[in-house]
Design a protein around this motif. Structure first.
Motif, short mmCIF file in Angstrom:
data_model
loop_
_atom_site.label_atom_id
_atom_site.label_comp_id
_atom_site.label_asym_id
_atom_site.label_seq_id
_atom_site.Cartn_x
_atom_site.Cartn_y
_atom_site.Cartn_z
N LEU A 291 -8.31 11.80 -6.70
CA LEU A 291 -7.90 10.37 -7.38
C LEU A 291 -9.00 9.64 -7.68
N ALA A 292 -9.15 9.51 -9.05
CA ALA A 292 -10.43 8.64 -9.12
C ALA A 292 -9.96 6.98 -9.51
N GLU A 293 -8.76 6.90 -9.79
CA GLU A 293 -8.30 5.56 -10.09
C GLU A 293 -6.89 5.46 -10.09
N ALA A 294 -6.56 4.16 -9.48
CA ALA A 294 -4.93 4.03 -9.41
C ALA A 294 -4.85 2.53 -9.71
N ARG A 295 -3.80 2.30 -10.72
CA ARG A 295 -3.32 1.10 -10.98
C ARG A 295 -1.80 0.90 -10.65
N ILE A 296 -1.49 -0.34 -10.17
CA ILE A 296 -0.03 -0.35 -9.84
C ILE A 296 0.46 -1.73 -10.02
N THR A 297 1.46 -1.85 -10.84
CA THR A 297 2.06 -3.24 -11.11
C THR A 297 3.45 -3.13 -10.23
N GLU B 111 1.67 9.38 -4.46
CA GLU B 111 0.77 10.45 -3.92
C GLU B 111 1.73 11.59 -4.00
N ALA C 103 0.75 -1.44 -0.09
CA ALA C 103 0.01 -0.05 -0.01
C ALA C 103 0.86 1.36 0.12
N LEU D 53 1.57 3.42 -2.95
CA LEU D 53 0.43 4.52 -3.33
C LEU D 53 0.74 5.90 -2.88
N THR D 54 1.37 5.75 -1.61
CA THR D 54 1.94 6.99 -0.61
C THR D 54 2.92 7.58 -1.54
N TYR D 55 3.76 6.82 -2.38
CA TYR D 55 4.95 7.28 -2.83
C TYR D 55 4.61 7.95 -4.00
N ARG E 199 2.68 12.76 -7.12
CA ARG E 199 1.64 13.53 -7.82
C ARG E 199 1.34 14.97 -7.37
#
Lengths: 170, 170, 170, 170
Positions: free
Chosen positions: B80-86, B53, B46, B49-51, B56
């Motif tokens: 933020l409407a959508e986030a995708r992370i691989t 953010e 998780a 996503l902070t990174y 961004r």
């Protein structure tokens, strides 16, 4: 190290009688992340301990050269026995928090660190946001017991601090 | 800004076919904190996503000069409407993560950012640790509805990216 | 398990065309902590992944009976390869978030989970706050490579879901 | 409330001379999240303050009926002035932490809470993991100054605790 570290003392205004007097041997800057804030609009209280943790690890690595140990593979490590934190003012996203750290007591298997946390939007003035104290214990995970801080580590801490910390008594 | 930002492309080894090709307009370095890790020994999923953010917010501030808005006092803001992370590889405490960011799509009230996250112990080599995509929506909290990204912000983004992002269609 | 799990479908209002249709095999309730919020006043975007992580671990344990493995001691484990999250509405401190989870694709060494996140102040009505998708890979840390999901685990997932997930092809 | 709360005292083994003696007026259970752990394999030290925060908010709401206030819209609120925590044993993912809380000192504008944190895998035995003390100040954000705790709140706290807390002196 060949000599004591340069001393740090970030000036703050206004003066606060509860500020820790004197200077510090170590300084660590930390970017406040947006995720560090909470719905009060400023940095969440628990996150200050995360800032102190970063400062503590950095202090130990800088003083002893010992790399950070992770996990519990039978090695000696440091564990946090006690933490105390006094909140003085909120810190905000967009600010840099500086944690100044010094050792104040060195015992057989434990030592005490004092932290002074200030915040600012660089290059602006700094505010005192918190003071904190941590007691760290040298621990042997194999023996599952505290162990004496080595003579080399004691010497490194006292050299870094530039003074005698009256080491020895538990 | 008077011209496009310098381009960033951090080299990584080994090559990964799923790496985002091309270069990036923005770069943000982040210190991995010990508290970012979990019991697997590396940075918790998780936290990536902070990174993103942090990257961004830094991107938007650098591109538009608009200060970060907090709270919901009737102002326009980004949500933020959508986030995708691989996830490609673990990142570790003691490393620096660099988030490279670029805008790829600019619509009436939303835009898409691509992030490329690499990690290294400076001054060592970098590894690809993740790629991510974020969709941001310009939102008016007074109207409680999306609003058009202003012409000034569109121009700033395209100038920063140094190319036309085919703006306009929702 | 002797039969499929009871199905879950928490009603929400208003209807949202982007809501995931259908019901779910698994449900996990999570208390929103104050520390989960940020200066926008609601739950920070990255924390939704923490909620999905809790649901994912709980799903796997409930389905397979396999205890959570920590660390990297050569054991097989699950790693998160990809996460996607679509934000629908903010969640707030004082609310309970329910994560409903189901498996939708089962491949040789990976499977996909869909999550539906709703929030409410019990016993009030629920709102849809996010939908998410996770791709998990069965990984052997000794071989440092993905491994096939065992026949027993496949059977357990399909029994729990109460349907054929077309398992096998990577 | 019409009478004092039921008293709580979770038994632990082994006995620890540093355990807080006596019973507690309030109890709050918290699920340990995987994201609460760090690379040491157990719950990160800072997260214990998050557990105490949850207990503190729950205590105040249960005692006074006052809903949680967020933001700084000129209202009175509680701020954390000081926190102290003594770590006794690690807590792990998969465990439930119970925070027992009581008021010990009630002053004009501040009061002190003691917390006792135990952990267990239900329905197994509990271990003492930490004790903590928090000093809370009643604060008026409009005046930007501490204010007296109201007579109604004093009475509610003493009724909940079932004893006189010698209120009044700063």
């Amino acid at each position: 190290m060949s000599g004591p570290a340069p001393r740090s003392r970030i000036p703050v205004a206004p003066a606060d009688p509860r500020d820790l007097p004197g200077d510090f041997a170590h300084r660590r800057e930390i970017d406040v992340r947006f995720a560090d804030t909470d719905a009060m609009g400023h940095v969440n209280n628990a996150v200050y301990l995360t800032y102190c943790e970063a400062a503590r690890i950095s202090y130990w690595t800088d003083v002893t050269g010992e790399p950070v140990r992770l996990g519990t593979e039978g090695a000696e490590s440091l564990i946090l026995a006690e933490a105390r934190i006094t909140y003085r003012a909120p810190a905000f996203h967009g600010e840099t928090v500086t944690v100044e750290t010094r050792s104040t007591r060195l015992r057989r298997s434990s030592f005490t660190l004092e932290h002074r946390l200030t915040a600012r939007v660089a290059p602006g003035p700094s505010r005192l946001v918190a003071t904190s104290e941590s007691i760290l214990v040298r621990y042997d995970y194999t023996a599952d017991a505290p162990v004496a801080i080595s003579a080399a580590h004691r010497a490194a801490i006292e050299a870094f601090e530039g003074r005698d910390l009256g080491a020895g008594a538990e």
